[in-house]
Enzyme design. Structure first.
Site, PDB file in Angstrom:
ATOM      1  N   ASN A   7       0.878  -1.173   0.000  1.00 46.67           N
ATOM      2  CA  ASN A   7       0.000   0.000   0.000  1.00 46.67           C
ATOM      3  C   ASN A   7       0.914   1.221   0.000  1.00 46.67           C
ATOM      4  O   ASN A   7       1.560   1.522   1.006  1.00 46.67           O
ATOM      5  CB  ASN A   7      -0.918  -0.007   1.238  1.00 46.67           C
ATOM      6  CG  ASN A   7      -1.846   1.202   1.266  1.00 46.67           C
ATOM      7  OD1 ASN A   7      -1.449   2.308   0.891  1.00 46.67           O
ATOM      8  ND2 ASN A   7      -3.069   1.005   1.732  1.00 46.67           N
ATOM      9  N   GLU A  34      -3.922   1.923  -2.854  1.00 48.49           N
ATOM     10  CA  GLU A  34      -3.966   3.353  -2.585  1.00 48.49           C
ATOM     11  C   GLU A  34      -3.026   4.125  -3.519  1.00 48.49           C
ATOM     12  O   GLU A  34      -2.222   4.945  -3.064  1.00 48.49           O
ATOM     13  CB  GLU A  34      -3.661   3.666  -1.109  1.00 48.49           C
ATOM     14  CG  GLU A  34      -4.833   3.366  -0.190  1.00 48.49           C
ATOM     15  CD  GLU A  34      -4.850   4.233   1.063  1.00 48.49           C
ATOM     16  OE1 GLU A  34      -5.438   5.330   1.003  1.00 48.49           O
ATOM     17  OE2 GLU A  34      -4.290   3.822   2.101  1.00 48.49           O
ATOM     18  N   TYR A 105      -7.772  -3.762  -2.143  1.00 47.01           N
ATOM     19  CA  TYR A 105      -7.783  -2.695  -1.137  1.00 47.01           C
ATOM     20  C   TYR A 105      -9.142  -2.723  -0.454  1.00 47.01           C
ATOM     21  O   TYR A 105     -10.103  -2.103  -0.902  1.00 47.01           O
ATOM     22  CB  TYR A 105      -7.493  -1.332  -1.770  1.00 47.01           C
ATOM     23  CG  TYR A 105      -7.512  -0.196  -0.781  1.00 47.01           C
ATOM     24  CD1 TYR A 105      -6.851  -0.298   0.438  1.00 47.01           C
ATOM     25  CD2 TYR A 105      -8.192   0.974  -1.060  1.00 47.01           C
ATOM     26  CE1 TYR A 105      -6.886   0.740   1.354  1.00 47.01           C
ATOM     27  CE2 TYR A 105      -8.228   2.019  -0.152  1.00 47.01           C
ATOM     28  CZ  TYR A 105      -7.567   1.893   1.060  1.00 47.01           C
ATOM     29  OH  TYR A 105      -7.610   2.926   1.964  1.00 47.01           O
ATOM     30  N   ASP A 146      -4.198  -4.969   1.026  1.00 45.10           N
ATOM     31  CA  ASP A 146      -4.484  -4.337   2.310  1.00 45.10           C
ATOM     32  C   ASP A 146      -5.911  -4.725   2.675  1.00 45.10           C
ATOM     33  O   ASP A 146      -6.860  -4.183   2.115  1.00 45.10           O
ATOM     34  CB  ASP A 146      -4.329  -2.828   2.174  1.00 45.10           C
ATOM     35  CG  ASP A 146      -4.724  -2.074   3.433  1.00 45.10           C
ATOM     36  OD1 ASP A 146      -5.123  -2.728   4.421  1.00 45.10           O
ATOM     37  OD2 ASP A 146      -4.647  -0.833   3.420  1.00 45.10           O
ATOM     38  N   ASN A 148      -7.292  -4.417   5.654  1.00 45.46           N
ATOM     39  CA  ASN A 148      -7.849  -3.597   6.742  1.00 45.46           C
ATOM     40  C   ASN A 148      -8.527  -4.442   7.811  1.00 45.46           C
ATOM     41  O   ASN A 148      -9.573  -4.070   8.360  1.00 45.46           O
ATOM     42  CB  ASN A 148      -8.797  -2.529   6.186  1.00 45.46           C
ATOM     43  CG  ASN A 148      -8.078  -1.240   5.832  1.00 45.46           C
ATOM     44  OD1 ASN A 148      -7.253  -0.754   6.610  1.00 45.46           O
ATOM     45  ND2 ASN A 148      -8.360  -0.693   4.669  1.00 45.46           N
ATOM     46  N   ASP A 246       2.897   4.606   5.107  1.00 49.52           N
ATOM     47  CA  ASP A 246       2.669   4.073   6.454  1.00 49.52           C
ATOM     48  C   ASP A 246       2.566   2.542   6.459  1.00 49.52           C
ATOM     49  O   ASP A 246       2.538   1.931   7.528  1.00 49.52           O
ATOM     50  CB  ASP A 246       1.452   4.725   7.132  1.00 49.52           C
ATOM     51  CG  ASP A 246       0.269   4.958   6.214  1.00 49.52           C
ATOM     52  OD1 ASP A 246       0.305   4.490   5.065  1.00 49.52           O
ATOM     53  OD2 ASP A 246      -0.699   5.596   6.663  1.00 49.52           O
ATOM     54  N   HIS A 247       2.536   1.939   5.283  1.00 48.13           N
ATOM     55  CA  HIS A 247       2.583   0.473   5.164  1.00 48.13           C
ATOM     56  C   HIS A 247       3.963   0.033   4.699  1.00 48.13           C
ATOM     57  O   HIS A 247       4.653   0.777   3.996  1.00 48.13           O
ATOM     58  CB  HIS A 247       1.579  -0.022   4.122  1.00 48.13           C
ATOM     59  CG  HIS A 247       0.140   0.206   4.471  1.00 48.13           C
ATOM     60  ND1 HIS A 247      -0.716  -0.809   4.808  1.00 48.13           N
ATOM     61  CD2 HIS A 247      -0.596   1.350   4.509  1.00 48.13           C
ATOM     62  CE1 HIS A 247      -1.921  -0.318   5.048  1.00 48.13           C
ATOM     63  NE2 HIS A 247      -1.878   0.992   4.876  1.00 48.13           N
TER      64      HIS A 247
END
Length: 256
Positions: A7, A34, A105, A146, A148, A246-247
């Site tokens: 991501n 993303e 995603y 990702d 989540n 951030d990933h």
DNA sequence: ATGCCCGCTTACAGCGGA
């Protein structure tokens, strides 16, 4: 064969980091999430010059997924089936090197409860239906992305910190388990069964420096892919670079 | 309890992210 999911949290902001990582880690296939750019604005020329084939399912400003590969890939699905009214770009699938690979995603779902959480659970139900059809192929399939979802309490530095978050609600975890029960193998979990592996560290509150992370980027393997599983891991150091996502990239290697 | 930080947008403030 190395298949990674990353991501990147914005193509324009991350392109230098992405190119460095691709060069350093040399995945055969890289599933990106993303990308936050329209399909026509994805830098296919720059990536082509670096030796990558690109399949792109973009969206202006938000979401967006892509599949990069060293060998040409054949697109097999664009967008997750099951809801013609869903306009968010969160699913792309291709056949590459004899393996079916998806870049996923999955919706974040916060705040919960609410319409965004309902959308997340509905999306997961659609993914379950499509994943079941992919298992029916009886061939190697890798569902990378990702998700989540923090699957277990030992997939986060402190479960109390996110206990009310959509990423670790019982409904989110149950939907993830339903996928596994179909016959998919959580590759990183299977090789690191005690947990303690993170793929995401928040930009806020010094999360990286404190190692306050959790695991939400997953590669699910069909039985025919799991039979070929050699290794799996996280390119953690990428998270510590300047202007990092951030990933961190998460990957599997399969026998040739 | 909230925001912290970051990337994006017919942007200069607000939204979405996780």
């Amino acid at each position: 064969m190395k298949i990674a999911t990353y991501n990147i949290n914005g193509t324009n902001a991350r392109l230098p980091r992405l190119l460095e990582w691709l060069e350093a880690f040399q995945p055969d296939v890289a599933c990106l999430q993303e990308i936050k750019t329209a399909t026509e604005n994805f830098p296919v020329d720059t990536l082509k010059a670096a030796g990558w084939h690109c399949l792109v399912h973009g969206q202006k400003g938000f979401n967006g997924v892509a599949i990069l590969s060293r060998e040409p890939a054949t697109e097999t699905q664009r967008g997750l089936p099951g809801d013609e009214s869903d306009e968010q770009s969160r699913y792309l699938e291709a056949e590459v090197g004899g393996v079916r690979v998806a870049s996923i995603y999955l919706p974040n779902g916060n705040p919960q409860p609410g319409p965004k959480f309902d959308y997340k659970l509905a999306w997961m139900a659609r993914l379950e239906a499509h994943a079941a059809s992919l298992l029916g192929l009886g061939t190697p399939v890798v569902l990378a992305g990702d998700y989540n979802v923090i699957p277990h309490d030992d997939d986060i530095w402190d479960p109390r910190a996110m206990q009310d978050d959509a990423l670790m609600q019982p409904e989110s975890r149950a939907a993830f388990r339903t996928l596994l029960w179909q016959g998919w193998t959580d590759a990183v979990r299977s090789l690191h069964p005690r947990g303690g592996i993170w793929t995401f560290w928040d930009y806020q509150a010094g999360a990286w420096q404190r190692d306050h992370g959790f695991r939400i980027d997953h590669l699910l393997l069909s039985p025919q892919a799991a039979d070929r599983l050699l290794n799996a891991g996280v390119d953690r150091d990428v998270r510590g670079q300047e202007k990092a996502s951030d990933h961190a990239p998460t990957w599997v290697t399969l026998t040739a």
